[in-house]
Design a protein around this motif. Structure first.
Motif, mmCIF file in Angstrom:
data_model
loop_
_atom_site.group_PDB
_atom_site.id
_atom_site.type_symbol
_atom_site.label_atom_id
_atom_site.label_comp_id
_atom_site.label_asym_id
_atom_site.label_seq_id
_atom_site.Cartn_x
_atom_site.Cartn_y
_atom_site.Cartn_z
ATOM 1 N N THR A 78 0.830 -1.206 0.000
ATOM 2 C CA THR A 78 0.000 0.000 0.000
ATOM 3 C C THR A 78 0.861 1.251 0.000
ATOM 4 O O THR A 78 0.356 2.360 -0.180
ATOM 5 N N PHE A 79 2.175 1.084 0.214
ATOM 6 C CA PHE A 79 3.128 2.187 0.154
ATOM 7 C C PHE A 79 3.812 2.147 -1.208
ATOM 8 O O PHE A 79 4.555 1.213 -1.508
ATOM 9 N N ARG A 80 3.550 3.155 -2.022
ATOM 10 C CA ARG A 80 4.052 3.122 -3.403
ATOM 11 C C ARG A 80 5.557 3.373 -3.476
ATOM 12 O O ARG A 80 6.299 2.653 -4.122
ATOM 13 N N ARG A 81 6.033 4.424 -2.832
ATOM 14 C CA ARG A 81 7.449 4.803 -2.918
ATOM 15 C C ARG A 81 8.085 4.638 -1.541
ATOM 16 O O ARG A 81 7.735 5.350 -0.601
ATOM 17 N N VAL A 82 9.039 3.731 -1.448
ATOM 18 C CA VAL A 82 9.629 3.373 -0.155
ATOM 19 C C VAL A 82 11.120 3.697 -0.185
ATOM 20 O O VAL A 82 11.842 3.290 -1.103
ATOM 21 N N ALA A 83 11.586 4.426 0.828
ATOM 22 C CA ALA A 83 12.995 4.805 0.926
ATOM 23 C C ALA A 83 13.730 3.871 1.879
ATOM 24 O O ALA A 83 13.200 3.484 2.916
ATOM 25 N N LEU A 84 14.965 3.555 1.529
ATOM 26 C CA LEU A 84 15.847 2.758 2.373
ATOM 27 C C LEU A 84 16.955 3.655 2.902
ATOM 28 O O LEU A 84 17.648 4.319 2.130
ATOM 29 N N ILE A 85 17.109 3.670 4.222
ATOM 30 C CA ILE A 85 18.124 4.499 4.865
ATOM 31 C C ILE A 85 18.914 3.594 5.790
ATOM 32 O O ILE A 85 18.361 2.990 6.709
#
Length: 299
Positions: free
Chosen positions: A4-11
């Motif tokens: 449901t989360f379209r754009r996911v960032a990895l940090i």
């Protein structure tokens, strides 16, 4: 299953130039595995710029933290609680929800083990999660009428002495009301999130995250009757430096300001909160049991 989360960032946890090859390889392998998993969940994956530079992972779009806050639906923070503290402060004003994946021991705010993360993250990305809001502290160092330093903190604001100097003398006020003059190694103003950090080791109580409060904890006070006290976080705490040498104000132990006699450190609740997402069924007490090893040896 789609996210449901379209754009996911990895940090990820930043590795310094002194980091071992093994540590860098471990971070790269972890990031690579999570990128592949997110691709399989039909997410658009974004890498934070320092994470990309320090792990050497290529492929995803690369953005800085502010751009992630403006453009991404979710942040996955890979590392430990210290990594999450820094990221949380930066992204709080954007309202970006954060999920913590711990590469080492279980953290208080990075609570998903790296091993087997897929089983935990799959339902979370599908919308099955618990949301946990943690208010930030806003602190200013005032020198007369001038603000000489300003910072946010998620855990605590600490005023303390240098490693080789004697006690500090502090005057403490709450909402303009005089509380006490303190002679000690320092003073901690901790949030509920920070009540399980330095504050706990200095003898302070643990505060449940839902409590809208702070705790003032003296560090090695000269007078033993000088005890921790719990306050409403709707108050403003003022700590004036009266005496001592080599005194500093620390914010989450990640930002530091040298302070002079007469400086006042003002602490109030920020308008921003950090949004943490936890697996469905998560609760604070389960984290305490695991992290503090309660009930070990019991039936």
């Amino acid at each position: 299953m789609k996210s449901t989360f379209r754009r996911v960032a990895l940090i990820g946890k930043y590795q310094t130039s002194q980091a071992t090859t093994a540590a860098t390889d471990s971070s790269r392998q972890a990031i690579d595995a999570i990128v592949r998993f997110l691709d399989g969940m039909d997410c658009e994956v974004v890498l934070e710029v320092e994470t990309a530079a320090n792990t050497g992972v290529t492929g995803p779009v690369v953005l800085d933290v502010d751009a992630i806050g403006a453009q991404c639906d979710l942040g996955l923070v890979v590392g430990g609680d210290g990594t999450m503290l820094g990221v949380g402060r930066r992204l709080a004003s954007y309202g970006t929800p954060l999920v913590g994946i711990n590469q080492g021991r279980l953290g208080f705010i990075t609570d998903i083990p790296l091993e087997g993360f897929e089983a935990t993250l799959t339902p979370m990305l599908a919308g099955e999660y618990e949301e946990d809001l943690r208010p930030l502290m806003h602190a200013r160092v005032m020198r007369g009428s001038e603000c000489v330093f300003e910072a946010l903190a998620l855990n605590d604001v600490v005023v303390n002495r240098g490693s080789t100097s004697g006690m500090v003398e502090l005057r403490v006020e709450v909402d303009g009301h005089f509380v006490s003059n303190q002679r000690a190694d320092g003073l901690i103003v901790a949030s509920p999130t920070g009540s399980t950090a330095y504050s706990l080791s200095a003898g302070g109580p643990m505060l449940h995250p839902s409590i809208p409060g702070w705790v003032l904890v003296p560090i090695a006070p000269h007078t033993l009757s000088n005890r921790p006290i719990v306050l409403s976080d709707a108050t403003e705490v003022a700590v004036e430096v009266v005496g001592g040498r080599d005194i500093s104000a620390n914010f989450d132990m990640q930002s530091l300001a040298s302070v002079l006699h007469g400086d006042r450190i003002l602490v109030r609740r920020s308008e921003h909160s950090v949004r943490f997402l936890h697996p469905r069924g998560w609760n604070y007490f389960a984290t305490l049991r695991k992290k503090l090893r309660w009930n070990e040896g019991g039936s």
